[in-house]
Design a protein around this motif. Structure first.
Motif, PDB file in Angstrom:
ATOM      1  N   LEU A  29      21.868  -7.114   7.494  1.00  0.00           N
ATOM      2  CA  LEU A  29      20.917  -8.134   7.062  1.00  0.00           C
ATOM      3  C   LEU A  29      21.612  -9.487   7.080  1.00  0.00           C
ATOM      4  N   LEU A  30      20.856 -10.535   7.422  1.00  0.00           N
ATOM      5  CA  LEU A  30      21.362 -11.903   7.349  1.00  0.00           C
ATOM      6  C   LEU A  30      21.011 -12.469   5.975  1.00  0.00           C
ATOM      7  N   VAL A  31      21.964 -13.136   5.350  1.00  0.00           N
ATOM      8  CA  VAL A  31      21.750 -13.727   4.029  1.00  0.00           C
ATOM      9  C   VAL A  31      21.700 -15.240   4.185  1.00  0.00           C
ATOM     10  N   THR A  32      20.629 -15.849   3.675  1.00  0.00           N
ATOM     11  CA  THR A  32      20.486 -17.297   3.699  1.00  0.00           C
ATOM     12  C   THR A  32      20.163 -17.754   2.285  1.00  0.00           C
ATOM     13  N   VAL A  33      20.862 -18.800   1.827  1.00  0.00           N
ATOM     14  CA  VAL A  33      20.566 -19.390   0.516  1.00  0.00           C
ATOM     15  C   VAL A  33      19.925 -20.741   0.783  1.00  0.00           C
ATOM     16  N   VAL A  34      18.706 -20.939   0.254  1.00  0.00           N
ATOM     17  CA  VAL A  34      17.997 -22.205   0.451  1.00  0.00           C
ATOM     18  C   VAL A  34      18.215 -23.111  -0.751  1.00  0.00           C
ATOM     19  N   ASP A  35      17.741 -24.353  -0.629  1.00  0.00           N
ATOM     20  CA  ASP A  35      18.033 -25.396  -1.610  1.00  0.00           C
ATOM     21  C   ASP A  35      17.749 -25.030  -3.057  1.00  0.00           C
ATOM     22  N   ASP A  36      16.690 -24.272  -3.308  1.00  0.00           N
ATOM     23  CA  ASP A  36      16.345 -23.961  -4.698  1.00  0.00           C
ATOM     24  C   ASP A  36      17.021 -22.674  -5.181  1.00  0.00           C
ATOM     25  N   ASP A  37      18.155 -22.299  -4.551  1.00  0.00           N
ATOM     26  CA  ASP A  37      18.936 -21.099  -4.885  1.00  0.00           C
ATOM     27  C   ASP A  37      18.190 -19.797  -4.607  1.00  0.00           C
ATOM     28  N   THR A  38      17.183 -19.865  -3.753  1.00  0.00           N
ATOM     29  CA  THR A  38      16.503 -18.651  -3.327  1.00  0.00           C
ATOM     30  C   THR A  38      17.349 -17.988  -2.250  1.00  0.00           C
ATOM     31  N   ILE A  39      17.498 -16.668  -2.353  1.00  0.00           N
ATOM     32  CA  ILE A  39      18.244 -15.904  -1.362  1.00  0.00           C
ATOM     33  C   ILE A  39      17.243 -15.216  -0.447  1.00  0.00           C
TER      34      ILE A  39
END
Length: 86
Positions: A29-39
């Motif tokens: 799985l690819l893990v991405t963290v967006v600006d609002d700390d959503t994974i």
């Protein structure tokens, strides 16, 4: 759904989520963290066919159509015995 992070930084994806997504042990799985700390976890897209370029050695010379036909016929004879094609 909720999960807990272990001391080793690992977490277990809940069974319901794994089942719904069709995930199995060993899947990546690819893990991405967006600006609002959503994974965000996503399946990586399959490699394009171009990524296979150079995987096999180049043949010394191109085969003729007759040589290819003979090779296919030999393979089919070996695989299926002497049964004739329908």
């Amino acid at each position: 759904m909720q999960t807990t992070l272990t001391s080793k930084g690992q977490m277990t994806l809940p069974s319901a989520a794994r089942t719904r997504l069709g995930l199995e042990a060993g899947d990546r799985l690819l893990v991405t963290v967006v600006d609002d700390d959503t994974i965000i976890l996503k399946r990586p897209s399959p490699k394009p066919v171009k990524a296979l370029r150079g995987l096999l050695a180049r043949p010394r010379r191109a085969l003729t159509v007759e040589e290819m036909d003979a090779g296919v016929a030999a393979h089919l004879k070996e695989k299926h015995g002497s049964r004739s094609a329908k």
